[in-house]
Design an enzyme around this catalytic site. Structure first.
Site, PDB file in Angstrom:
ATOM      1  CD  GLU A   1      -2.180  -0.846  -5.886  1.00  0.00           C
ATOM      2  OE1 GLU A   1      -2.234   0.392  -6.068  1.00  0.00           O
ATOM      3  OE2 GLU A   1      -2.309  -1.369  -4.758  1.00  0.00           O
TER       4      GLU A   1
ATOM      5  CG  HIS B   1      -0.601  -5.123  -1.706  1.00  0.00           C
ATOM      6  ND1 HIS B   1      -0.916  -3.819  -2.077  1.00  0.00           N
ATOM      7  CD2 HIS B   1      -1.773  -5.805  -1.758  1.00  0.00           C
ATOM      8  CE1 HIS B   1      -2.207  -3.745  -2.348  1.00  0.00           C
ATOM      9  NE2 HIS B   1      -2.741  -4.918  -2.154  1.00  0.00           N
ATOM     10  CG  ASN B   2       1.216  -0.475  -2.282  1.00  0.00           C
ATOM     11  OD1 ASN B   2       0.377  -1.266  -1.854  1.00  0.00           O
ATOM     12  ND2 ASN B   2       1.253   0.770  -1.888  1.00  0.00           N
TER      13      ASN B   2
ATOM     14  CE  LYS C   1      -0.913  -1.069   1.350  1.00  0.00           C
ATOM     15  NZ  LYS C   1      -0.404   0.194   0.853  1.00  0.00           N
TER      16      LYS C   1
ATOM     17  CB  SER D   1      -3.959  -2.957   0.915  1.00  0.00           C
ATOM     18  OG  SER D   1      -4.358  -2.826  -0.440  1.00  0.00           O
TER      19      SER D   1
END
Length: 482
Positions: free
Chosen positions: A190, A186-187, A183, A129
């Site tokens: 986001e 995480h997105n 990940k 990222s």
């Protein structure tokens, strides 16, 4: 010829920048791309940045690497990754490492890891990222795969990763697809973070009449509070930017239809699969989908009208702005809490030993959701007695209690004014559901038992029960056959 430490195949911007990052940090990097032009272009523009070994074929790439060979694939997720793997595997030997640093689905990574393990090869799915800038100057890196592969690859990844007060934002996450799963979450966070920022922008403008340039100053001020984060910082920059063609704020000339590449949607689907209520993330994905339904939106606007009249008086603006700030912070906490809950449930389902404190430490620099609050999250989950929810960590609990009245006022104001705030509203509903003494799920179970004999549990007896709804309404010990 000097053998390279690592090879990179796929030299679009992200792959090229990762290759340059390795080279800038003293590693010899072998380069390959399906079209020779990208390899040549990288060498022409950046060949002086370090030791590169340009190659024309995968055979040349593999031959140029020291053992164990490390080959990093940076191509589009899906079939292109499988195609490169199929070409690579016959060229490799036992103990070699294949690395996928793209945004692959974690289930694909689990499948590939198992397949290559049968051949004596390591497959490492790495979440990266930070975008193009991060890839070049130091991203947040979330590697999965075997612990043995990390012993060989990890020091290289830690060297090129972002640095937070002397600690690299890179750490082995867990086996098989754990890196890509982390990940993905995480997105998802986001997505929710960006959507609620957009909702605040809409509220400040629609309800209080505050234009983008003035909002830029507000967001800049907010970035010196507990909201300090990369996304708040760049929101101020975007809102301050004036379009050169028209002289209007850039946000007024950009089409209001948000794109997505799939990771947010994957997070929601995976949340459903592990039984994690990631409602803030789901609403952010739905908001992007709705924004792209231009024809439906136009028809609804014509049928029902869409004009919003600012109703916050000049004298009340400062208080309203502070309420929005508090509501933003509370909603932000919910999105992180839901992401962490999903990680913990997935760890049980997939057999991963996910260290939430370590994962939070990886997100403190280099990545898109880097924020001041990650230090506090890290400390909360580094304790022996970890909170059952992030929202119950002592510092965040105090913050929520402080923000709750403002949060309620802003969600109510949005509803009465007609300003959509789906992530903010759903996050408040999630918070209220967590703290409720009784939920209407009891009625849901009664309905399920009536129409489908699915049975229910009682608060005062063991076992499952069924009411004879079509007969004499007596209760019997039930067995759910559906």
């Amino acid at each position: 010829m000097k053998l390279a430490d690592i090879g990179v195949t796929g030299l679009a911007v992200m792959g090229a920048n990762l290759a340059r990052n390795f080279a800038r940090n003293g590693y010899t990097v072998a380069l390959h791309n399906r079209s020779q032009e990208k390899t040549d272009a990288l060498m022409d523009a950046h060949g002086s940045e370090g030791d590169f070994v340009p190659t024309s074929t995968l055979e040349e790439l593999v031959a140029s690497l020291q053992r164990p060979r490390r080959v990093l694939i940076m191509v589009k997720a899906g079939n292109p990754v499988d195609q490169v793997i199929d070409q690579l595997v016959p060229l490799l030997e036992e103990g070699d490492i294949v690395i996928d640093a793209g945004n692959s689905h974690f289930e694909d990574t689990r499948r590939r890891e198992a397949h290559l393990a049968e051949k004596g090869l390591h497959f490492v799915g790495v979440g990266v990222s930070g975008g193009e800038e991060g890839a070049l100057n130091g991203p947040s890196i979330m590697p999965g795969g075997s612990r043995e592969s990390y012993d060989s690859l990890g020091p290289m990844l830690e060297t090129i990763a972002a640095d937070y007060e002397g600690d690299p934002c890179c750490h082995w996450v867990g086996t098989d697809g754990a890196g890509h799963f982390v990940k993905m979450v995480h997105n998802g966070i986001e997505y929710a973070d960006m959507q609620v920022i957009g909702e605040c922008f809409n509220l400040l403008r629609g309800a209080a009449g505050i234009e983008p340039a003035e909002q830029a100053k507000i967001f800049e001020e907010w970035n010196s509070t507990e909201l300090e984060s990369y996304l708040i910082e760049i929101t101020a920059r975007v809102l301050a930017h004036e379009d050169a063609r028209t002289g209007k704020p850039l946000v007024d000339v950009v089409v209001d239809a948000a794109g997505q590449k799939g990771t947010g949607r994957w997070t929601v689907v995976s949340g459903l699969e592990v039984g994690s209520p990631v409602s803030a993330i789901a609403e952010s994905v739905f908001a992007r989908a709705l924004s792209s339904q231009a024809d439906v939106r136009a028809a609804a606007r014509e049928a029902f009208g869409g004009d919003i009249t600012p109703d916050v008086s000049e004298g009340d603006k400062d208080a309203f702005i502070e309420d929005v700030r508090q509501a933003l912070y509370a909603t932000k906490l919910v999105s992180y809490a839901q992401g962490i809950d999903m990680l913990q449930l997935a760890a049980k389902q997939y057999g991963w030993d996910l260290d939430i404190a370590k994962i939070a430490s990886l997100w403190r620099a280099g990545c898109i959701i880097r924020a001041e609050l990650l230090d506090t999250i890290m400390k909360a989950y580094a304790e022996d007695a970890q909170p059952v929810s992030l929202l119950l960590a002592d510092e965040f609990r105090a913050s929520l209690e402080k923000a709750l009245p403002a949060w309620r006022r802003i969600v109510a104001h949005a509803a009465t004014t007609g300003i959509p705030a789906p992530v903010m509203a759903s996050s408040l509903a999630y918070f209220d559901a967590l703290r409720a003494g009784r939920l209407p799920a009891a009625l849901t179970q009664g309905l399920r038992d009536l129409f489908g004999a699915h049975t229910y549990l009682r608060i005062d007896a063991e076992g499952s029960f069924h009411t004879n709804w079509s007969g004499d309404l007596t209760e019997v010990v039930g067995v759910d056959t559906h």
